[in-house]
Design a protein around this motif. Sequence first.
Motif, PDB file in Angstrom:
ATOM      1  N   THR A 123       0.827  -1.218  -0.092  1.00 53.63           N
ATOM      2  CA  THR A 123       0.104   0.128  -0.079  1.00 53.63           C
ATOM      3  C   THR A 123       0.741   1.410   0.085  1.00 53.63           C
ATOM      4  O   THR A 123       0.419   2.281  -0.445  1.00 53.63           O
ATOM      5  CB  THR A 123      -0.912   0.000   1.108  1.00 53.63           C
TER       6      THR A 123
ATOM      7  N   ASP B  67      -6.428   5.829  -4.505  1.00 54.74           N
ATOM      8  CA  ASP B  67      -7.258   5.351  -3.338  1.00 54.74           C
ATOM      9  C   ASP B  67      -7.635   4.058  -3.941  1.00 54.74           C
ATOM     10  O   ASP B  67      -7.836   3.742  -5.060  1.00 54.74           O
ATOM     11  CB  ASP B  67      -8.554   5.986  -3.143  1.00 54.74           C
ATOM     12  N   ASP B  68      -7.673   3.125  -3.031  1.00 52.79           N
ATOM     13  CA  ASP B  68      -8.235   1.692  -3.331  1.00 52.79           C
ATOM     14  C   ASP B  68      -9.715   1.583  -3.996  1.00 52.79           C
ATOM     15  O   ASP B  68      -9.961   0.944  -4.999  1.00 52.79           O
ATOM     16  CB  ASP B  68      -8.346   0.638  -2.252  1.00 52.79           C
ATOM     17  N   SER B  69     -10.688   2.629  -3.471  1.00 49.94           N
ATOM     18  CA  SER B  69     -11.724   2.684  -3.746  1.00 49.94           C
ATOM     19  C   SER B  69     -11.735   3.191  -5.481  1.00 49.94           C
ATOM     20  O   SER B  69     -12.631   2.555  -6.225  1.00 49.94           O
ATOM     21  CB  SER B  69     -12.741   3.513  -3.026  1.00 49.94           C
TER      22      SER B  69
ATOM     23  N   LYS C  92      -0.450   6.374  -4.523  1.00 52.05           N
ATOM     24  CA  LYS C  92      -1.406   7.007  -3.825  1.00 52.05           C
ATOM     25  C   LYS C  92      -2.982   7.120  -4.400  1.00 52.05           C
ATOM     26  O   LYS C  92      -3.631   7.868  -3.990  1.00 52.05           O
ATOM     27  CB  LYS C  92      -1.007   8.681  -3.829  1.00 52.05           C
TER      28      LYS C  92
END
Length: 325
Positions: free
Chosen positions: A205, A242-244, A240
């Motif tokens: 991550t 976002d996972d969403s 950077k």
Amino acid sequence: MAKRRAFNVEEARNQLIDLLDNFVTLSSTSDLRSKVLTLIPAFRLLSEVGMSVIPNYSEYSARERILIYFRQNLLTIIDTEELMIVSGISEYPRRIRELRVQDGWPILSGQTVRSMLDAGEWEDEAIDVSRMRPDQYILLENEQDRDAAHRWGTINRIRKQNISVQDKIINYLRLNVGRHITGEELAYLANGATDWARRVRELRTEKGWPVRTKTSGRPDLPVGVYLLEEDKQAQEHDRKIDDSVRAAVLERDEFRCRKCGWNRNQKRPEDPRRLLELHHLEYHAAGGKNEEGNLITLCNVDHDVVHRDHMNKEQVFYWIGINSL
């Protein structure tokens, strides 16, 4: 060598009754050693009764009996008492280590599973391990990894290096790109550091390494297994996203490369395509945002072509054959 007589459970039961009756007779005496000596044959007989639950048990070693039991109870939490019964020995932890290290069976201990739970690296609701004790075990796959012995030699070499736990883990994963690595391997590599699973999560991550698990991009992987898809670290700005946002782009593009249509199910050893990446249509360095409308899914091969040829947004659309997202 004479063939061993078949074990008779009923006969063993009668012998145990006689032995225990004899022990009761001695219980009123003060001779401690006589009591102990009376229980030894009973203990041995109980051990043999336990081992007899494995068909033709006398043909197998303790290690083999343990493996048979694990394989018949795949993805099931196994208690130490069960392993003592089927193995007939008290040194069963050593046999489990041999199965793991020498033979390559992916057996995890409860201690390793707990580290993964604490780091959010075990999210498979089908297997409830929330109350798994440190001295319990679980077999992840009914398949042997024949490269295990070589890998454990590598682990011992890296384990001794004077570097951080995270560096040890990524060095080991980079030596095993595309291979299934169990949490037990990484836990041992960490040499006692209980936060090893959190360090793996940070590699994915924060550091941009494509370390996948069943719950982080590779649902085809067994639970408890890690895989470094490619020896390639993502650009800092890509880390950077976002996972969403990443999930939304992949779903929109049907988890396929928008140029060639490749997806992970088509992965082959001889194919240089290894993973799906998100490309910034307006380059991040030029102010492009980490937003769904500025991102498109490409395989690693086609993504390299786009950057090699310095394609802008319009050129990418023309190359792919679309007018807009």
